[in-house]
Design a protein around this motif. Sequence first.
Motif, mmCIF file in Angstrom:
data_model
loop_
_atom_site.group_PDB
_atom_site.id
_atom_site.type_symbol
_atom_site.label_atom_id
_atom_site.label_comp_id
_atom_site.label_asym_id
_atom_site.label_seq_id
_atom_site.Cartn_x
_atom_site.Cartn_y
_atom_site.Cartn_z
ATOM 1 N N GLN A 105 0.847 -1.222 -0.002
ATOM 2 C CA GLN A 105 0.029 -0.006 0.028
ATOM 3 C C GLN A 105 0.906 1.450 -0.132
ATOM 4 O O GLN A 105 0.385 2.279 -0.609
ATOM 5 C CB GLN A 105 -0.997 -0.041 1.248
ATOM 6 C CG GLN A 105 -2.107 1.050 1.013
ATOM 7 C CD GLN A 105 -3.142 0.930 2.334
ATOM 8 O OE1 GLN A 105 -2.936 0.231 3.356
ATOM 9 N NE2 GLN A 105 -4.088 1.642 2.139
ATOM 10 N N GLN A 106 2.016 1.259 0.722
ATOM 11 C CA GLN A 106 2.663 2.264 0.701
ATOM 12 C C GLN A 106 3.563 2.614 -0.547
ATOM 13 O O GLN A 106 3.498 3.651 -1.064
ATOM 14 C CB GLN A 106 3.991 2.037 1.841
ATOM 15 C CG GLN A 106 3.435 2.180 3.308
ATOM 16 C CD GLN A 106 2.966 0.561 3.716
ATOM 17 O OE1 GLN A 106 2.934 -0.139 2.853
ATOM 18 N NE2 GLN A 106 3.225 0.070 5.133
ATOM 19 N N ARG A 107 4.016 1.546 -1.151
ATOM 20 C CA ARG A 107 4.666 1.767 -2.391
ATOM 21 C C ARG A 107 3.276 2.038 -3.345
ATOM 22 O O ARG A 107 3.843 3.008 -4.494
ATOM 23 C CB ARG A 107 5.244 0.362 -2.943
ATOM 24 C CG ARG A 107 6.550 0.043 -2.134
ATOM 25 C CD ARG A 107 6.890 -1.475 -2.351
ATOM 26 N NE ARG A 107 8.134 -1.819 -1.682
ATOM 27 C CZ ARG A 107 8.327 -3.046 -1.468
ATOM 28 N NH1 ARG A 107 7.788 -3.978 -2.291
ATOM 29 N NH2 ARG A 107 9.589 -3.088 -0.684
ATOM 30 N N GLU A 108 2.388 1.660 -3.280
ATOM 31 C CA GLU A 108 1.327 1.932 -4.522
ATOM 32 C C GLU A 108 0.964 3.552 -4.408
ATOM 33 O O GLU A 108 0.867 4.379 -5.230
ATOM 34 C CB GLU A 108 0.006 1.492 -4.431
ATOM 35 C CG GLU A 108 -0.990 1.683 -5.088
ATOM 36 C CD GLU A 108 -2.086 0.597 -5.394
ATOM 37 O OE1 GLU A 108 -3.199 1.103 -6.022
ATOM 38 O OE2 GLU A 108 -2.045 -0.563 -4.767
ATOM 39 N N GLU A 140 9.681 16.211 -1.017
ATOM 40 C CA GLU A 140 8.368 16.565 -1.522
ATOM 41 C C GLU A 140 7.720 15.496 -1.782
ATOM 42 O O GLU A 140 6.474 15.483 -1.853
ATOM 43 C CB GLU A 140 8.889 17.345 -2.984
ATOM 44 C CG GLU A 140 9.509 18.575 -2.672
ATOM 45 C CD GLU A 140 10.361 19.073 -3.871
ATOM 46 O OE1 GLU A 140 10.248 20.604 -3.957
ATOM 47 O OE2 GLU A 140 10.478 18.696 -4.752
ATOM 48 N N VAL A 141 8.109 14.343 -2.411
ATOM 49 C CA VAL A 141 7.343 13.080 -2.576
ATOM 50 C C VAL A 141 6.620 12.717 -1.231
ATOM 51 O O VAL A 141 5.466 12.521 -1.020
ATOM 52 C CB VAL A 141 8.034 11.998 -3.168
ATOM 53 C CG1 VAL A 141 7.195 10.954 -3.229
ATOM 54 C CG2 VAL A 141 8.522 12.208 -4.461
ATOM 55 N N PHE A 142 7.446 12.364 -0.280
ATOM 56 C CA PHE A 142 6.978 12.238 1.170
ATOM 57 C C PHE A 142 5.800 13.289 1.702
ATOM 58 O O PHE A 142 4.497 12.946 2.168
ATOM 59 C CB PHE A 142 8.197 12.568 2.238
ATOM 60 C CG PHE A 142 7.692 12.385 3.458
ATOM 61 C CD1 PHE A 142 7.282 11.130 4.129
ATOM 62 C CD2 PHE A 142 7.609 13.554 4.351
ATOM 63 C CE1 PHE A 142 6.644 11.135 5.477
ATOM 64 C CE2 PHE A 142 7.256 13.537 5.774
ATOM 65 C CZ PHE A 142 6.746 12.260 5.972
ATOM 66 N N LEU A 143 6.008 14.590 1.358
ATOM 67 C CA LEU A 143 4.843 15.435 1.930
ATOM 68 C C LEU A 143 3.522 15.130 1.029
ATOM 69 O O LEU A 143 2.548 15.104 1.667
ATOM 70 C CB LEU A 143 5.135 16.792 1.682
ATOM 71 C CG LEU A 143 6.288 17.219 2.491
ATOM 72 C CD1 LEU A 143 6.929 18.932 2.071
ATOM 73 C CD2 LEU A 143 5.892 17.311 4.053
ATOM 74 N N ARG A 152 12.982 4.544 1.094
ATOM 75 C CA ARG A 152 13.154 3.221 0.519
ATOM 76 C C ARG A 152 12.515 2.874 -0.699
ATOM 77 O O ARG A 152 12.981 2.202 -1.585
ATOM 78 C CB ARG A 152 13.001 2.039 1.709
ATOM 79 C CG ARG A 152 13.795 2.210 2.878
ATOM 80 C CD ARG A 152 13.635 1.002 3.892
ATOM 81 N NE ARG A 152 12.317 0.951 4.242
ATOM 82 C CZ ARG A 152 12.069 1.566 5.592
ATOM 83 N NH1 ARG A 152 13.075 2.386 6.149
ATOM 84 N NH2 ARG A 152 11.001 1.455 5.833
ATOM 85 N N THR A 153 11.223 3.156 -0.769
ATOM 86 C CA THR A 153 10.443 2.965 -1.838
ATOM 87 C C THR A 153 10.976 3.782 -3.200
ATOM 88 O O THR A 153 10.978 3.015 -4.249
ATOM 89 C CB THR A 153 8.953 3.539 -1.731
ATOM 90 O OG1 THR A 153 8.420 2.721 -0.703
ATOM 91 C CG2 THR A 153 8.081 3.092 -2.833
ATOM 92 N N LEU A 154 11.424 4.888 -3.017
ATOM 93 C CA LEU A 154 11.981 5.777 -4.080
ATOM 94 C C LEU A 154 13.340 4.876 -4.534
ATOM 95 O O LEU A 154 13.567 4.935 -5.588
ATOM 96 C CB LEU A 154 12.377 7.049 -3.896
ATOM 97 C CG LEU A 154 11.227 7.771 -3.715
ATOM 98 C CD1 LEU A 154 11.201 9.267 -3.155
ATOM 99 C CD2 LEU A 154 10.169 8.018 -5.019
ATOM 100 N N GLU A 155 14.010 4.447 -3.719
ATOM 101 C CA GLU A 155 15.508 3.689 -4.001
ATOM 102 C C GLU A 155 15.135 2.413 -4.828
ATOM 103 O O GLU A 155 15.621 2.041 -5.794
ATOM 104 C CB GLU A 155 16.254 3.495 -2.718
ATOM 105 C CG GLU A 155 17.060 4.687 -2.193
ATOM 106 C CD GLU A 155 17.975 5.331 -3.086
ATOM 107 O OE1 GLU A 155 18.649 4.806 -3.751
ATOM 108 O OE2 GLU A 155 17.870 6.807 -3.190
ATOM 109 N N LEU A 156 14.099 1.945 -4.150
ATOM 110 C CA LEU A 156 13.708 0.369 -4.988
ATOM 111 C C LEU A 156 13.280 0.787 -6.437
ATOM 112 O O LEU A 156 13.633 0.240 -7.122
ATOM 113 C CB LEU A 156 12.605 -0.130 -4.118
ATOM 114 C CG LEU A 156 12.045 -1.757 -4.637
ATOM 115 C CD1 LEU A 156 13.232 -2.391 -4.919
ATOM 116 C CD2 LEU A 156 11.027 -1.985 -4.053
ATOM 117 N N LEU A 157 12.383 1.717 -6.380
ATOM 118 C CA LEU A 157 12.012 2.054 -7.882
ATOM 119 C C LEU A 157 13.042 2.381 -8.802
ATOM 120 O O LEU A 157 12.938 2.268 -9.791
ATOM 121 C CB LEU A 157 10.872 3.135 -7.726
ATOM 122 C CG LEU A 157 9.660 2.732 -6.828
ATOM 123 C CD1 LEU A 157 8.569 3.830 -6.720
ATOM 124 C CD2 LEU A 157 8.948 1.644 -7.643
#
Length: 162
Positions: free
Chosen positions: A28-31, A49-52, A68-73
């Motif tokens: 859900q967090q990644r989506e 900025e993505v986090f906000l 972590r999600t951005l690094e994985l992507l």
Amino acid sequence: MVNSRNSISEQIDLIKRQLVDKGYKLTQQREVTVRVLLEHEKDHFSAEEVFLLVKEKFPEIGLATVYRTLELLSDLQVVEKINFGDGAARFDLRSTDGSHHHHHLICTECGSVEEIMEDGLLRLEQQVLHQYGFAVTDHRLDFQGVCRECRQKHKLSEQAVG
């Protein structure tokens, strides 16, 4: 991983398949993070900025999870991690159609970033292959300079002084 012909839900499905193919789940967090990137595909946001933006949709998410999600992507080449010289890593969705990544016009005065979708370097890639035996699989090109709006402001201020 953008293709304007696909809806956001179709693009999320494509990304989900790419994650699953590599042994990951679309949590859900990644989506939510992917959805924010898709909804703002013309922007080049930093992780903060993505986090906000993600936090508005998923208040309990933490900054570390978004990182972590951005690094994985980025590792899976769903997004490209780019630096425009402002000290912040920024994230940009990659194309799903297999074409090269787009290029950027970066204003050194106001910091605006404009995308160029045309790829005038294909002939050069062929020359590199022919001359050096090097097959280019991707490239990035960033032009730095002064945007139209800033140039217009300079022109107006020069007219006011002169």
